[in-house]
Design an enzyme around this catalytic site. Structure first.
Site, PDB file in Angstrom:
ATOM      1  N   ARG A  17     -39.680  42.310   3.444  1.00 28.06           N
ATOM      2  CA  ARG A  17     -41.076  41.652   3.574  1.00 28.06           C
ATOM      3  C   ARG A  17     -41.904  42.093   4.657  1.00 28.06           C
ATOM      4  O   ARG A  17     -43.071  41.675   4.841  1.00 28.06           O
ATOM      5  CB  ARG A  17     -41.139  39.922   3.395  1.00 28.06           C
ATOM      6  CG  ARG A  17     -40.748  39.660   2.159  1.00 28.06           C
ATOM      7  CD  ARG A  17     -40.746  38.093   2.257  1.00 28.06           C
ATOM      8  NE  ARG A  17     -39.594  37.296   2.672  1.00 28.06           N
ATOM      9  CZ  ARG A  17     -39.492  35.934   3.058  1.00 28.06           C
ATOM     10  NH1 ARG A  17     -40.781  35.291   3.089  1.00 28.06           N
ATOM     11  NH2 ARG A  17     -38.564  35.638   3.718  1.00 28.06           N
ATOM     12  N   ASP A 111     -32.746  37.956  13.638  1.00 25.80           N
ATOM     13  CA  ASP A 111     -34.292  37.885  13.512  1.00 25.80           C
ATOM     14  C   ASP A 111     -34.651  36.402  13.684  1.00 25.80           C
ATOM     15  O   ASP A 111     -35.748  35.948  13.423  1.00 25.80           O
ATOM     16  CB  ASP A 111     -34.680  37.958  12.011  1.00 25.80           C
ATOM     17  CG  ASP A 111     -33.857  37.395  10.902  1.00 25.80           C
ATOM     18  OD1 ASP A 111     -32.938  36.296  11.507  1.00 25.80           O
ATOM     19  OD2 ASP A 111     -34.191  37.489   9.711  1.00 25.80           O
ATOM     20  N   GLY A 146     -30.873  26.946   3.000  1.00 30.84           N
ATOM     21  CA  GLY A 146     -29.812  26.086   2.685  1.00 30.84           C
ATOM     22  C   GLY A 146     -30.020  24.582   3.041  1.00 30.84           C
ATOM     23  O   GLY A 146     -30.262  24.196   3.957  1.00 30.84           O
ATOM     24  N   LYS A 365     -55.061  58.538  39.781  1.00 29.22           N
ATOM     25  CA  LYS A 365     -53.618  59.060  39.430  1.00 29.22           C
ATOM     26  C   LYS A 365     -52.833  59.757  40.485  1.00 29.22           C
ATOM     27  O   LYS A 365     -53.428  60.617  41.203  1.00 29.22           O
ATOM     28  CB  LYS A 365     -53.922  60.025  38.149  1.00 29.22           C
ATOM     29  CG  LYS A 365     -52.378  60.261  37.545  1.00 29.22           C
ATOM     30  CD  LYS A 365     -52.269  61.593  37.295  1.00 29.22           C
ATOM     31  CE  LYS A 365     -51.973  62.590  38.312  1.00 29.22           C
ATOM     32  NZ  LYS A 365     -51.684  64.043  37.838  1.00 29.22           N
ATOM     33  N   TYR A 401     -55.911  70.576  38.711  1.00 26.99           N
ATOM     34  CA  TYR A 401     -55.085  71.159  37.503  1.00 26.99           C
ATOM     35  C   TYR A 401     -55.710  72.622  37.314  1.00 26.99           C
ATOM     36  O   TYR A 401     -56.545  72.844  37.030  1.00 26.99           O
ATOM     37  CB  TYR A 401     -54.770  70.376  36.259  1.00 26.99           C
ATOM     38  CG  TYR A 401     -54.165  71.276  35.132  1.00 26.99           C
ATOM     39  CD1 TYR A 401     -52.767  71.251  35.451  1.00 26.99           C
ATOM     40  CD2 TYR A 401     -54.767  71.174  33.872  1.00 26.99           C
ATOM     41  CE1 TYR A 401     -52.230  71.761  34.406  1.00 26.99           C
ATOM     42  CE2 TYR A 401     -53.678  71.530  32.915  1.00 26.99           C
ATOM     43  CZ  TYR A 401     -52.326  71.957  33.066  1.00 26.99           C
ATOM     44  OH  TYR A 401     -51.681  72.427  32.204  1.00 26.99           O
TER      45      TYR A 401
HETATM   46  C1  UD1 Z   1     -29.427  31.921   5.557  1.00 24.17           C
HETATM   47  C2  UD1 Z   1     -28.243  30.859   5.095  1.00 24.17           C
HETATM   48  C3  UD1 Z   1     -29.256  29.424   4.844  1.00 24.17           C
HETATM   49  C4  UD1 Z   1     -29.856  29.179   6.135  1.00 24.17           C
HETATM   50  C5  UD1 Z   1     -30.774  30.326   6.322  1.00 24.17           C
HETATM   51  C6  UD1 Z   1     -31.589  30.140   7.515  1.00 24.17           C
HETATM   52  C7  UD1 Z   1     -26.365  32.088   3.919  1.00 24.17           C
HETATM   53  C8  UD1 Z   1     -25.889  32.285   2.819  1.00 24.17           C
HETATM   54  N1  UD1 Z   1     -27.640  31.157   3.847  1.00 24.17           N
HETATM   55  O1  UD1 Z   1     -30.100  32.321   4.426  1.00 24.17           O
HETATM   56  O2  UD1 Z   1     -28.168  28.587   4.539  1.00 24.17           O
HETATM   57  O3  UD1 Z   1     -30.859  28.042   5.531  1.00 24.17           O
HETATM   58  O4  UD1 Z   1     -30.114  31.704   6.606  1.00 24.17           O
HETATM   59  O5  UD1 Z   1     -32.455  31.200   7.985  1.00 24.17           O
HETATM   60  O6  UD1 Z   1     -26.008  32.313   5.145  1.00 24.17           O
HETATM   61  N2  UD1 Z   1     -27.677  39.543   6.884  1.00 24.17           N
HETATM   62  C9  UD1 Z   1     -26.709  40.643   7.102  1.00 24.17           C
HETATM   63  N3  UD1 Z   1     -25.969  40.957   5.967  1.00 24.17           N
HETATM   64  C10 UD1 Z   1     -26.283  40.337   4.757  1.00 24.17           C
HETATM   65  C11 UD1 Z   1     -27.099  39.523   4.615  1.00 24.17           C
HETATM   66  C12 UD1 Z   1     -27.756  39.074   5.651  1.00 24.17           C
HETATM   67  O7  UD1 Z   1     -26.586  40.985   8.343  1.00 24.17           O
HETATM   68  O8  UD1 Z   1     -25.493  41.021   3.835  1.00 24.17           O
HETATM   69  C13 UD1 Z   1     -28.338  39.045   8.138  1.00 24.17           C
HETATM   70  C14 UD1 Z   1     -29.779  39.153   7.923  1.00 24.17           C
HETATM   71  O9  UD1 Z   1     -30.065  40.330   8.268  1.00 24.17           O
HETATM   72  C15 UD1 Z   1     -30.472  38.015   8.708  1.00 24.17           C
HETATM   73  C16 UD1 Z   1     -29.342  36.842   8.505  1.00 24.17           C
HETATM   74  O10 UD1 Z   1     -28.021  37.707   7.993  1.00 24.17           O
HETATM   75  O11 UD1 Z   1     -30.552  38.498  10.169  1.00 24.17           O
HETATM   76  C17 UD1 Z   1     -29.512  35.914   7.535  1.00 24.17           C
HETATM   77  O12 UD1 Z   1     -29.891  36.407   6.454  1.00 24.17           O
HETATM   78  P1  UD1 Z   1     -30.946  35.937   5.187  1.00 24.17           P
HETATM   79  O13 UD1 Z   1     -30.805  36.824   4.113  1.00 24.17           O
HETATM   80  O14 UD1 Z   1     -32.113  35.868   5.928  1.00 24.17           O
HETATM   81  O15 UD1 Z   1     -30.411  34.578   4.789  1.00 24.17           O
HETATM   82  P2  UD1 Z   1     -30.967  33.468   4.053  1.00 24.17           P
HETATM   83  O16 UD1 Z   1     -30.964  33.859   2.684  1.00 24.17           O
HETATM   84  O17 UD1 Z   1     -32.153  33.301   4.499  1.00 24.17           O
END
Ligand code: UD1
Ligand code: CA
Length: 471
Positions: A17, A111, A146, A365, A401
């Site tokens: 996004r 993030d 979640g 400068k 210069y």
């Molecule tokens: C996750 C939680 C959710 C919570 C939310 C809070 C899970 C299954 N769900 O959901 O319960 O409310 O965060 O913001 O954990 N990432 C990876 N590898 C992956 C997937 C994600 O490194 O395969 C990282 C993303 O870059 C990000 C973080 O994990 O920094 C969270 O991933 P994101 O997809 O945003 O999680 P949500 O679906 O929002």
């Protein structure tokens, strides 16, 4: 002895996004990558190490981490690659080989940049190497998060599970307590639980959140610590959210400066993208931007709409509106009681002594100006050494210069340079000398002399201007 803490920072996601080529966690907040804010926070917890899980843009993210300075630079940083990205549980699985069972793993997201050390310390204490501790939040609109499923309606009743929005029943969707994405878990238990994950869910992902059910099944206590400051757990998924958190972050910094006594005309109209040190009785008018390392000593006043980067401003100096100062890596020094601007430009290596005056549309400068030197209008000083009380006239420049190399101009103490002069470097203007307006000076001038280098004025009497012929 305290239990060692290993931080796992999830940063492998795509960040679709953001609609950007740049990996999401490298977008900047307060001038620093989102991920750097999270690493800074981990460093403040005196964690044993932080493991960054990378995937999308892994090379770029890892390279950016290698260059981290400040608090983050002192933490042992390691990387675990997650390719492909199969969910948050799968992400933490990739870090397992780097985690030792004697510790507690604190899971953070790359993030979620505004998290502070205090709630994390509390969470770690709640975990205590024995329990699964979740950071949760009550949200008016929990859409997308979640949900924390408890055994009863009471806020204190037992946590049973985290259910993702896409897997939730309509009744579970009504739950307003959400999982922040941050947890602390004893590593030896985490290892066992991660081995039991599957991806039989609406998103076919390995959910880290499923370990809550395993903890409950194994009789391990699950504690949820509710945080009230939603900004600390707010994630960034879009340019709008990035901009919103930027304002929150800037507000925090403005508050901290005001607590130190800085008088900001409007705390909502200030941007600090770096570190600022301030003395007493500092005043900053609206719409100023400070970048890199900026130091403002006692009594400094900054006018509206200034951009100031990597500069040290000594006591009592006044920077008038619309001034641009950027020291880059060489820095800019402004001396005590100096007056700069409006509309001045100070570039790297500008080193101005006490009581120096730099006026509108003057660029300086890599030049030193001694006490009391003045360049008040429309001028350029590059690679110059300017003595005390020199007066540098409007429209004058150093021609530093020659097309291949830069050369120095030395203007000794007490010199007056008239208007519209060109000082062709290398050249020295001797102490106390005067250079007549409009001169192009190519050779050194003796001290005390008046030097003039321009065509002599001629006046031709009764000059008839050409007239256009009529046909
Ligand atoms: C996750 C939680 C959710 C919570 C939310 C809070 C899970 C299954 N769900 O959901 O319960 O409310 O965060 O913001 O954990 N990432 C990876 N590898 C992956 C997937 C994600 O490194 O395969 C990282 C993303 O870059 C990000 C973080 O994990 O920094 C969270 O991933 P994101 O997809 O945003 O999680 P949500 O679906 O929002
Ligand atoms: Ca997701």
């Amino acid at each position: 002895m305290a239990i060692p803490v290993d931080v796992v920072i999830m940063a492998a996601g795509r960040g679709t996004r953001m609609k950007s080529r740049l990996p999401k966690v490298l977008h900047r907040l307060g001038g620093r990558a989102l991920l750097a804010h999270v690493v800074d926070c981990a460093a403040r917890l005196s964690a044993r190490q932080a493991i960054v899980v990378t995937g999308h843009g892994a090379m770029e993210v890892e390279a950016a981490c290698a260059g981290l300075t400040g608090a983050a630079g002192h933490l042992s940083l390691k990387f675990a690659r997650q390719e492909p990205q199969l969910g948050t549980g799968h992400a933490v699985q990739q870090a397992l080989p780097l985690l030792a069972d004697d510790g507690v793993t604190l899971v953070l997201s790359g993030d979620v940049p505004l998290i502070q050390a205090a709630p994390l310390e509390f969470l770690l204490a709640q975990c205590g190497g024995q329990r699964l501790a979740l950071l949760t939040l009550d949200m008016a609109d929990p859409t997308g998060y979640g949900r924390i499923v408890r055994a009863g309606a009471a806020a204190s009743s037992q946590v049973l599970a985290i259910v993702e929005q896409k897997d939730a029943t309509p009744a579970q969707c009504e739950i307003r307590e959400i999982y922040s994405g941050i947890m602390a878990v004893p590593t030896r238990l985490l290892r066992g639980w991660l081995g039991r994950l599957d991806n039989r869910n609406a998103q076919n992902e390995y959910y880290l959140t499923d370990i809550v059910r395993f903890a409950v099944a194994d009789g391990v206590p699950v504690v949820a610590h509710q945080i009230t400051d939603a900004t600390q757990v707010a994630g960034i998924n879009s340019p709008l959210q990035l901009a919103e958190l930027e304002r929150v972050f800037q507000r925090r910094q403005a508050m901290a400066l005001m607590e130190q006594g800085v008088r900001l005309s409007d705390p909502a109209r200030l941007d600090v993208r770096g570190t600022m040190t301030v003395g007493q009785d500092v005043e900053v008018d609206v719409n100023c931007i400070f970048e890199g390392q900026v130091s403002l000593a006692d009594g400094v006043r900054i006018g509206a709409n200034c951009v100031i980067a990597n500069a040290t401003i000594a006591a009592g100096a006044v920077i008038h509106p619309f001034t641009h100062i950027d020291g880059e890596k060489f820095g800019v020094q402004v001396g005590e009681g100096a007056r700069i601007g409006p509309f001045a430009r100070l570039r790297p290596g500008a080193n101005l002594g006490a009581e120096v005056h730099i006026g509108n549309f003057v660029e300086v400068k890599n030049s030193t100006m001694a006490r009391g030197a003045k360049a008040n209008h429309l001028a350029y000083l590059g690679d110059a050494t300017v003595g005390e009380c020199v007066n540098y006239g409007a429209g004058s420049i150093t021609a530093n210069y020659d097309g291949a190399s830069k050369h120095r101009t030395v203007i000794e103490a007490g010199v007056h340079i008239g208007s519209n002069c060109v000082l062709v470097a290398p050249v020295t203007i001797g102490a106390g000398g005067t250079v007549g307006g409009g001169s192009t000076i190519t050779r050194d001038t003796p001290p005390g002399a008046l030097s003039v280098a321009r065509g002599r004025q001629v006046s031709i009497a009764n000059w008839q201007r050409p007239v256009k012929k009529k046909d």
